[in-house]
Design an enzyme around this catalytic site. Structure first.
Site, mmCIF file in Angstrom:
data_model
loop_
_atom_site.group_PDB
_atom_site.id
_atom_site.type_symbol
_atom_site.label_atom_id
_atom_site.label_comp_id
_atom_site.label_asym_id
_atom_site.label_seq_id
_atom_site.Cartn_x
_atom_site.Cartn_y
_atom_site.Cartn_z
ATOM 1 N N LYS A 131 0.680 -1.195 0.078
ATOM 2 C CA LYS A 131 0.172 0.083 -0.232
ATOM 3 C C LYS A 131 0.580 1.228 0.106
ATOM 4 O O LYS A 131 2.424 1.239 0.611
ATOM 5 C CB LYS A 131 -1.051 -0.194 1.337
ATOM 6 C CG LYS A 131 -1.897 1.524 1.277
ATOM 7 C CD LYS A 131 -3.259 0.797 2.924
ATOM 8 C CE LYS A 131 -3.711 2.409 2.717
ATOM 9 N NZ LYS A 131 -5.096 1.978 4.001
ATOM 10 N N SER A 143 -9.321 1.887 3.049
ATOM 11 C CA SER A 143 -8.841 2.468 1.892
ATOM 12 C C SER A 143 -7.669 2.118 1.122
ATOM 13 O O SER A 143 -6.487 2.085 1.022
ATOM 14 C CB SER A 143 -8.038 3.784 3.053
ATOM 15 O OG SER A 143 -6.824 3.298 4.102
ATOM 16 N N SER A 161 -9.898 -0.722 7.277
ATOM 17 C CA SER A 161 -9.745 -0.580 6.184
ATOM 18 C C SER A 161 -8.458 -1.727 5.170
ATOM 19 O O SER A 161 -7.871 -1.499 4.048
ATOM 20 C CB SER A 161 -8.224 0.611 5.449
ATOM 21 O OG SER A 161 -9.331 1.993 5.809
#
Length: 489
Positions: free
Chosen positions: A77, A152, A176
């Site tokens: 990420k 996210s 997330s």
């Protein structure tokens, strides 16, 4: 390379047997990304040259039996800092930022000789539930390209679900990792707060953030968590508790026989779709057939979790994001006349709407005259929510429930309504407030879209969640389903 048909163990066996080299596997992965990602938009940056160079070094050194992750590609990420490789947190304010060091989890995976092939898309600074708040692109759900991948960590989830990589790392502040894992039909673990070092994770809310793995199977997930967990002198909130080999116990016929499972009535209340409810009730029946006891329990203060979370998380974000000021690194506005102009214009132009919204809410909550009324009260509610969990987990091995009230929603459907978007995390947020581990895994489908099931455990008892998740996985076939490329599911 077809990652839908292989797990980390089979990849390791093939590499040790020299069916292909780490470099060949990495090149095949890069080819996968090149073919698939133009439609999915999971990656913000692909570091092909660095990945191939690392793979070549691994091949030269050789891969031993006791290096289960060596030579296997994965994705990160893009809020995990990577030395000399762009790290943007999907924000214009960090569009050209190249860090000078690696995050601890990145170092740990490099030590395990895993190969990072790129950085994945996210909601800006991890603030969002749909990956629509990215400053650069909108990631699509691997199962239906008109739907969001969740957030996210939507890029990390979609990259695994679409078969581009076998594993990825995400971060979880209020759901997330678990929510995008659920939306994309993969496995996601939000570890106990402190189980994994946050050093090098671009901070959103420091008392809530936690890094965790996303994979296609429970066992793969367990292998990844063992590699990244452990104490770190750089992070004083990281725990010095011993890190088990989480995957080792899953080799045997993992059993949940004799376990007591709590099923909170609030997790199946109004607002949760019928298909999601039915999938969770069916999962409870599966556990009963495997010899577990499932009790209805209550989390009476769960309803206050979203309100408490957005005060606490936004307050911490307003403090953490003060460092992005246009002075030391990142974006700086043009046409500034004085120092105040630098601050105001750089932050106004560099941050997106959702980040600004949370900074303003957090600054208000911490301001004189409102601190006691909002922040202190939210902190007290957090303790009450933790006590609810403690009361259930005192007599139960873990808690079962859905990850999200619905399956993935349409791109653009909720982005203009922040409150509706915030409520999407109502079932995941309390776990972060309490600092507990939570595992998301596939538990069914609704109109071709995956339904995610959440297992919530005692602090530092990820092992029980993996055992329970593995037992469910071995007695169902949901994890074997794959999306139709092209998004026609």
């Amino acid at each position: 390379m077809n990652y839908f048909k292989q797990d980390l163990a089979s990849l390791h066996a093939d590499l040790v047997a020299k069916k292909y080299s780490a470099k060949e596997l990495t090149q095949a992965t890069l080819d996968n990304i090149q073919a698939t990602d133009p439609e999915i938009n999971a990656f913000l940056h692909v570091n092909a040259d660095e990945a191939l160079a690392q793979a070549e070094k691994i091949d030269q050194a050789g891969i031993a039996d006791d290096q289960p992750l060596a030579g296997i590609p994965m994705a990160l990420k893009d809020n995990l800092v990577t030395k000399n490789i762009p790290t943007t947190a999907a924000s214009k304010i960090l569009a050209n930022f190249k860090p000078v060091y690696d995050a601890t989890v990145v170092e740990k995976l490099a030590h395990a000789n895993m190969i990072s092939v790129g950085k994945t898309n996210l909601d800006e600074f991890a603030m969002g539930s749909s990956t629509e708040n990215s400053a650069f692109k909108t990631t699509k759900n691997a199962w239906d390209h008109t739907k969001v991948p969740g957030g996210s960590s939507g890029g990390s989830a979609a990259a695994v679900a679409a078969g581009m990589v076998p594993a990825s790392l995400g971060s979880d502040t209020g759901g997330s990792i678990r929510q995008p894992a659920a939306f994309n039909g993969v496995v996601g673990m939000k570890p106990t707060y402190g189980r994994v070092s946050r050093w090098g994770l671009i901070a959103f809310a420091s008392s809530l953030d936690q890094i965790g793995p996303m994979t296609r199977s429970v066992k793969d997930n367990a292998m990844m968590l063992s590699a990244i967990a452990g104490h770190d002198d750089h992070d004083l909130t990281s725990s010095d508790k011993a890190v088990p080999n989480f995957a080792a116990d899953l080799n045997a016929a993992t059993s949940v026989k004799g376990m007591r499972i709590g099923l909170p009535k609030e997790f199946l209340a109004e607002g949760v779709s019928d298909d999601v409810k039915n999938a969770i009730l069916a999962a409870a029946d599966t556990y009963r057939k495997l010899g577990a006891t499932v009790d209805e329990v209550s989390l009476p203060h769960n309803q206050y979790g979203v309100a408490a979370y957005y005060i606490i998380a936004s307050s911490e974000a307003s403090s953490n994001l003060q460092r992005f000021d246009g002075i030391r690194y990142g974006f700086r506005a043009d046409d500034v006349k004085n120092l105040e102009d630098v601050y105001v214009k750089s932050r106004s132009e560099g941050f997106g709407d959702e980040v600004k919204r949370r900074i303003m809410l957090g600054t208000f909550s911490l301001s004189a005259g409102f601190y006691d009324a909002y922040f202190v009260k939210a902190a007290k509610v957090r303790t009450v929510i933790l006590n609810d969990f403690k009361a259930i987990l005192k007599d139960h091995d873990f808690i079962l429930g859905p990850v999200a009230p619905t399956t993935a929603f349409g791109i653009g459907a909720k982005i203009s309504d922040p409150v509706t978007m915030y409520m999407n995390d109502i079932l995941t947020i309390p776990v972060n407030l309490a600092g507990l581990p939570g595992l998301s895994l596939p538990a069914g489908f609704s109109n071709g879209l995956p339904i995610g099931m959440q297992l919530i455990g005692r602090p530092f008892d990820e092992s029980t969640l993996y055992k329970a998740g593995y037992a469910f996985e071995q007695n169902t076939a949901f994890h074997q389903e794959i999306p139709t490329l092209g998004g026609q599911n």
